[in-house]
Scaffold this active site. Structure first.
Site, PDB file in Angstrom:
ATOM      1  N   SER A 191       0.847  -1.194   0.000  1.00  0.00           N
ATOM      2  CA  SER A 191       0.000   0.000   0.000  1.00  0.00           C
ATOM      3  C   SER A 191       0.879   1.238   0.000  1.00  0.00           C
ATOM      4  O   SER A 191       2.005   1.214   0.533  1.00  0.00           O
ATOM      5  CB  SER A 191      -0.867   0.022   1.264  1.00  0.00           C
ATOM      6  OG  SER A 191      -1.502   1.288   1.408  1.00  0.00           O
ATOM      7  N   TYR A 228      -2.014  -0.412  10.346  1.00  0.00           N
ATOM      8  CA  TYR A 228      -2.247  -0.767   8.932  1.00  0.00           C
ATOM      9  C   TYR A 228      -1.011  -0.419   8.088  1.00  0.00           C
ATOM     10  O   TYR A 228      -0.470  -1.277   7.381  1.00  0.00           O
ATOM     11  CB  TYR A 228      -3.484  -0.063   8.375  1.00  0.00           C
ATOM     12  CG  TYR A 228      -3.673  -0.378   6.898  1.00  0.00           C
ATOM     13  CD1 TYR A 228      -3.998  -1.676   6.488  1.00  0.00           C
ATOM     14  CD2 TYR A 228      -3.453   0.584   5.916  1.00  0.00           C
ATOM     15  CE1 TYR A 228      -4.124  -1.991   5.143  1.00  0.00           C
ATOM     16  CE2 TYR A 228      -3.580   0.278   4.573  1.00  0.00           C
ATOM     17  CZ  TYR A 228      -3.915  -1.016   4.189  1.00  0.00           C
ATOM     18  OH  TYR A 228      -4.023  -1.328   2.858  1.00  0.00           O
TER      19      TYR A 228
END
Ligand SMILES: NC(=O)C1=CN([C@@H]2O[C@H](COP(=O)(O)OP(=O)(O)OC[C@H]3O[C@@H](n4cnc5c(N)ncnc54)[C@H](OP(=O)(O)O)[C@@H]3O)[C@@H](O)[C@H]2O)C=CC1
Ligand SMILES: O=CCS(=O)(=O)O
Length: 251
Positions: free
Chosen positions: A138, A151
């Site tokens: 990501s 995350y």
């Protein structure tokens, strides 16, 4: 025909990649926890390509190992492992998060990804030249933001694990790529907010986010490059997304 194994094929990037690989004629091993979504994909794609669906939670190392060991002979020659299953939870600041949500992200994005990779390495090495592992990282791995906490950290793990895997796999022909998307419209925000549709619509409205098929296109591009080419890292953002300035607290 080459074979792609996709984790998290029941939604978002994984489902779009399954469709795009099918368009390219690849055979498919599709996994995810939601059996009804796997059944729907089977209905949609099985007429066109050879495929196998496996209901699987990537967090369960024993189940992953068993599923891989039980693959039928015709599906053992895997060419591309797409480690895509993952999630964000708890958009609030660290000091307000339930510890269980942090654990779920680590168990899925880190432990789940290594469970699948470990089980699949012998098959990918047996395939050799042209095989690839594509890990979905990501933009959050590199670019911190409030509420990104664990995350972003799990995706930083994915990036570094990808590079380290590459080092170990030198000489086997197996390629490793970390694909790091930015803002992309999928069920990701619904999951992150535990079902807040308004929050999801607000995040993706009034701008032009990536769509799942945009990312799928890049996944298939990376997987079908000539065997001597390894894309190490590919960060993809929508044109309308860039970086924020760092924050300064003021009186
Ligand atoms: N959308 C975005 O903005 C971005 C997303 N990403 C990453 O992309 C990947 C895909 O997310 P995206 O398509 O957006 O989100 P979705 O929520 O649409 O899809 C997530 C997929 O992961 C699967 N999954 C989640 N937990 C597990 C588990 N324990 N075991 C097996 N499968 C699981 C889900 O399947 P099921 O629930 O059926 O198990 C689902 O198929 C994730 O790794 C995410 O972190 C990266 C950058 C940007
Ligand atoms: O990985 C997802 C993109 S973001 O929500 O962290 O920007």
């Amino acid at each position: 025909m080459p074979i792609a194994m996709i984790t998290g094929a029941t939604s978002g990037f994984g489902r779009a990649a399954a469709r795009r690989f099918a368009d390219a004629g690849w055979s498919l091993i599709l996994t995810g926890r939601r059996q009804e979504r796997l059944d729907a994909l089977e209905q949609e794609l099985a007429e066109r390509v050879e495929m196998l669906t496996l209901a699987l939670d990537v967090r369960d190392a024993e189940a992953v190992k068993h599923a891989v060991e039980s693959l039928p002979e015709a599906f053992r020659g895997v060419t591309c492992l797409l480690n895509n299953a993952g999630l964000a939870l708890a958009p609030q600041p660290s000091q307000q998060v339930d510890l269980a949500d942090w654990h779920t992200m680590i168990d899925t994005n880190v432990t789940g990804l290594v469970n699948v990779t470990h089980a699949m390495l012998p098959l990918l090495i047996a395939t050799g030249a042209g095989a690839s592992i594509i890990n979905i990282g990501s933009a959050a791995a590199k670019w911190p933001y409030a509420g990104g906490h664990v995350y972003g950290a799990t995706k930083a793990f994915v990036e570094q694990f990808s590079y380290n895997l590459r080092c170990d796999l030198k000489g086997t022909g197996v390629r490793v790529t970390d694909i790091a998307p930015g803002l992309a419209e999928t069920e990701f925000t619904l999951v992150r907010t535990k079902g807040d549709e308004a929050a999801s619509e607000a995040l993706y409205g009034d701008t032009t986010p990536l769509q799942a098929k945009d990312v799928a296109e890049q996944i298939v591009h990376v997987a079908t490059l000539p065997a001597h080419i390894n894309i190490n890292f590919l960060e993809i953002m929508p044109t309308r997304q860039s970086w924020s300035p760092t924050h300064v607290e003021r009186d």
